[in-house]
Design a protein around this motif. Structure first.
Motif, mmCIF file in Angstrom:
data_model
loop_
_atom_site.group_PDB
_atom_site.id
_atom_site.type_symbol
_atom_site.label_atom_id
_atom_site.label_comp_id
_atom_site.label_asym_id
_atom_site.label_seq_id
_atom_site.Cartn_x
_atom_site.Cartn_y
_atom_site.Cartn_z
ATOM 1 N N UNK A 124 48.835 25.214 45.647
ATOM 2 C CA UNK A 124 48.567 26.502 46.492
ATOM 3 C C UNK A 124 49.710 27.683 46.369
ATOM 4 N N UNK A 125 50.934 27.104 46.063
ATOM 5 C CA UNK A 125 52.063 27.979 46.057
ATOM 6 C C UNK A 125 52.338 28.585 44.571
ATOM 7 N N UNK A 126 51.648 27.795 43.721
ATOM 8 C CA UNK A 126 51.811 28.314 42.180
ATOM 9 C C UNK A 126 51.286 29.566 41.772
ATOM 10 N N UNK A 127 51.877 30.293 40.780
ATOM 11 C CA UNK A 127 51.223 31.574 40.252
ATOM 12 C C UNK A 127 50.004 31.074 39.586
ATOM 13 N N UNK A 128 48.901 31.771 39.433
ATOM 14 C CA UNK A 128 47.605 31.342 39.021
ATOM 15 C C UNK A 128 47.623 31.327 37.523
ATOM 16 N N UNK A 129 48.574 32.013 36.690
ATOM 17 C CA UNK A 129 48.474 31.864 35.229
ATOM 18 C C UNK A 129 47.870 32.885 34.793
ATOM 19 N N UNK A 130 48.083 33.205 33.439
ATOM 20 C CA UNK A 130 47.586 34.371 32.901
ATOM 21 C C UNK A 130 46.327 34.339 32.594
ATOM 22 N N UNK A 131 45.670 35.536 32.286
ATOM 23 C CA UNK A 131 44.136 35.566 32.174
ATOM 24 C C UNK A 131 43.902 35.146 30.631
ATOM 25 N N UNK A 132 42.744 34.586 30.439
ATOM 26 C CA UNK A 132 41.971 34.327 29.524
ATOM 27 C C UNK A 132 41.562 35.423 28.603
ATOM 28 N N UNK A 133 41.751 35.423 27.110
ATOM 29 C CA UNK A 133 41.593 36.373 26.579
ATOM 30 C C UNK A 133 40.216 36.961 26.338
ATOM 31 N N UNK A 134 39.807 38.234 26.786
ATOM 32 C CA UNK A 134 38.296 38.706 26.746
ATOM 33 C C UNK A 134 38.468 39.979 25.818
ATOM 34 N N UNK A 135 37.561 39.799 24.697
ATOM 35 C CA UNK A 135 37.559 40.844 23.715
ATOM 36 C C UNK A 135 36.632 41.945 23.766
ATOM 37 N N UNK A 136 35.487 41.463 24.622
ATOM 38 C CA UNK A 136 34.213 42.339 24.932
ATOM 39 C C UNK A 136 34.523 43.151 26.073
ATOM 40 N N UNK A 137 34.913 44.291 26.146
ATOM 41 C CA UNK A 137 35.264 45.143 27.194
ATOM 42 C C UNK A 137 33.856 45.495 28.148
ATOM 43 N N UNK A 138 32.897 45.752 27.381
ATOM 44 C CA UNK A 138 31.585 45.992 27.946
ATOM 45 C C UNK A 138 31.079 44.884 28.799
ATOM 46 N N UNK A 139 31.193 43.663 28.010
ATOM 47 C CA UNK A 139 30.748 42.372 28.694
ATOM 48 C C UNK A 139 31.527 42.236 30.103
ATOM 49 N N UNK A 140 32.750 42.384 29.952
ATOM 50 C CA UNK A 140 33.698 42.119 31.085
ATOM 51 C C UNK A 140 33.396 42.986 32.310
ATOM 52 N N UNK A 141 33.072 44.229 31.712
ATOM 53 C CA UNK A 141 32.704 45.446 32.898
ATOM 54 C C UNK A 141 31.439 45.123 33.655
ATOM 55 N N UNK A 142 30.485 44.647 33.012
ATOM 56 C CA UNK A 142 29.116 44.271 33.500
ATOM 57 C C UNK A 142 29.283 43.087 34.426
#
Length: 232
Positions: A124-142
């Motif tokens: 619980x005290x650890x940093x969550x880690x980096x984001x996974x790569x998302x290349x579809x900006x429109x999909x992410x925005x949805x």
């Protein structure tokens, strides 16, 4: 409860496991795997020691879940930043063989109640880690729009209502952190919710089932594109 209702993964709420346990108590006097009069999900421990949890993680968790619980395997959940109560409950459920996974059942069988509390404090005290790569900006925005606002016209509730705007969950409610989980793992979990007929009215997982039910495959993929890359 049907077998399919028990095949949930790390993002499922802890109360989903409580139902078969409570039913067993009512029918048999004690839950499966518990000593007479005991409850395998009730842990007894002193103040958690995160330093000891770090040692345990390095020896029994790191090979699968990654250093500090930051998994880089898209099929293995990240434990870093997970709420401690959720970690403790799931480990207890694995040890009691109420949650399926031969590997995790073996690991949990070697842990004491104190070990589980110490691991939960560490992760619980650890940093969550980096984001996974998302290349579809429109999909992410949805996905972000669904996560934050849901879709009232279809009866889809915003994920942020329970998991928080940051996706970090609520320990006192047993709501898991879902931030930066891999899209592969998160999509598998959402499919389980969508494909499970019912969780028997148990509030948290049943709410997830209801939320996911009206969403189509494109919606689910949009959601995981967002939650897997919430913190960038």
């Amino acid at each position: 409860m049907k077998r399919t209702a028990r095949r949930f993964l790390w993002l499922a709420a802890p109360l989903a496991l409580a139902a078969p346990v409570l039913a067993a108590v009512a029918q048999n006097g004690s839950p499966p795997g518990a000593p007479p009069g005991g409850n395998p999900l009730e842990l007894k421990y002193s103040t958690p020691n995160a330093a000891h949890g770090a040692q345990l993680s390095a020896s029994v968790c790191q090979s699968c879940h990654g250093p500090g619980g930051v998994s880089t395997n898209p099929e293995v959940p990240r434990l870093a930043g997970q709420v401690p109560g959720y970690v403790r409950f799931q480990l207890a459920a694995f040890r009691a063989k109420l949650r399926p996974s031969p590997v995790m059942q073996r690991v949990a069988a070697s842990l004491t109640d104190q070990d589980m509390a110490d691991l939960a404090a560490y992760f619980s005290a650890q940093a969550i880690g980096p984001a996974w790569n998302t290349t579809d900006a429109a999909l992410r925005a949805r996905g972000e729009a669904l996560f934050m606002g849901g879709d009232p016209a279809r009866g889809a509730i915003a994920c942020a209502i329970c998991h928080g705007a940051s996706g970090r969950g609520e320990d006192h409610l047993g709501v898991a952190s879902i931030t930066n989980q891999s899209p592969t793992y998160a999509l598998a979990v959402l499919h389980e919710y969508k494909n499970t007929p019912s969780f028997g009215g148990i509030p948290q997982p049943e709410a997830m089932r209801i939320v996911v039910k009206p969403l189509g495959e494109d919606d689910l993929r949009a959601l995981v594109a967002y939650l897997s890359s919430m913190t960038r």
